[in-house]
Design a protein around this motif. Sequence first.
Motif, PDB file in Angstrom:
ATOM      1  N   CYS A 117      -6.369  -1.550   0.302  1.00  0.00           N
ATOM      2  CA  CYS A 117      -5.708  -2.158   1.426  1.00  0.00           C
ATOM      3  C   CYS A 117      -6.401  -2.508   2.415  1.00  0.00           C
ATOM      4  O   CYS A 117      -7.416  -1.848   2.860  1.00  0.00           O
ATOM      5  CB  CYS A 117      -4.716  -1.080   1.734  1.00  0.00           C
ATOM      6  SG  CYS A 117      -3.837  -1.111   3.204  1.00  0.00           S
TER       7      CYS A 117
ATOM      8  N   CYS B 156      -5.717  -0.105   5.768  1.00  0.00           N
ATOM      9  CA  CYS B 156      -6.388   1.320   6.073  1.00  0.00           C
ATOM     10  C   CYS B 156      -7.356   1.832   5.049  1.00  0.00           C
ATOM     11  O   CYS B 156      -7.881   2.890   5.212  1.00  0.00           O
ATOM     12  CB  CYS B 156      -5.140   2.250   5.742  1.00  0.00           C
ATOM     13  SG  CYS B 156      -4.262   2.388   4.079  1.00  0.00           S
TER      14      CYS B 156
ATOM     15  N   HIS C 179      -7.501   2.275   1.879  1.00  0.00           N
ATOM     16  CA  HIS C 179      -7.068   3.088   0.765  1.00  0.00           C
ATOM     17  C   HIS C 179      -7.195   2.256  -0.526  1.00  0.00           C
ATOM     18  O   HIS C 179      -6.642   0.989  -0.629  1.00  0.00           O
ATOM     19  CB  HIS C 179      -5.365   3.391   0.856  1.00  0.00           C
ATOM     20  CG  HIS C 179      -4.893   4.365  -0.324  1.00  0.00           C
ATOM     21  ND1 HIS C 179      -5.506   5.705  -0.343  1.00  0.00           N
ATOM     22  CD2 HIS C 179      -3.886   4.251  -0.987  1.00  0.00           C
ATOM     23  CE1 HIS C 179      -5.060   6.291  -1.445  1.00  0.00           C
ATOM     24  NE2 HIS C 179      -3.715   5.350  -1.819  1.00  0.00           N
TER      25      HIS C 179
ATOM     26  N   CYS D  10       0.825  -1.287   0.140  1.00  0.00           N
ATOM     27  CA  CYS D  10      -0.003   0.243  -0.202  1.00  0.00           C
ATOM     28  C   CYS D  10       0.565   1.417   0.147  1.00  0.00           C
ATOM     29  O   CYS D  10       1.776   1.270   0.697  1.00  0.00           O
ATOM     30  CB  CYS D  10      -0.905  -0.014   1.183  1.00  0.00           C
ATOM     31  SG  CYS D  10      -1.897   1.497   1.577  1.00  0.00           S
TER      32      CYS D  10
ATOM     33  N   CYS E 133       0.158   3.301   3.744  1.00  0.00           N
ATOM     34  CA  CYS E 133       0.737   2.741   4.825  1.00  0.00           C
ATOM     35  C   CYS E 133       1.683   1.429   4.745  1.00  0.00           C
ATOM     36  O   CYS E 133       2.049   0.791   5.776  1.00  0.00           O
ATOM     37  CB  CYS E 133      -0.678   1.988   5.907  1.00  0.00           C
ATOM     38  SG  CYS E 133      -1.421   0.518   5.351  1.00  0.00           S
TER      39      CYS E 133
END
Length: 118
Positions: free
Chosen positions: A98, A101, A103, A5, A8
């Motif tokens: 992801c 998180c 994302h 990612c 993160c």
Amino acid sequence: MTAHCPRCTSTQLIPRQLGRHIGATTGVVSGGTTGAMGALSGAKAGAAVGAVAGPVGVSIGTLAGALFGALVGGTAGGVAGARLGEELDTKVLDNIECRACGHTFRLPLAEYPSYPSR
Ligand SMILES: [Zn+2]
């Protein structure tokens, strides 16, 4: 080489397959329209075949023909739509999510975590 990612750096990534789902759904709908027309001609063909067996044969033949026509049309549309959606996924949309998180982002196909059912 493991994809990660960009926000993160987690490696817990899953393919989103958004386009695939949308494509399959719209494909089934438009395929259903084709299927409805297929059902009509299927019903006619079924009725003609069933006519040999009399009035009961006509209704059974009509029903079977209609069902078959609708099924074939809907399935074909769904498959075509899913393929189109898959193209969208891999080339246009954010295709990776992801799990750490949430994302979403795009990865080139070469770095893809395994794409199921291909
Ligand atoms: Zn992340």
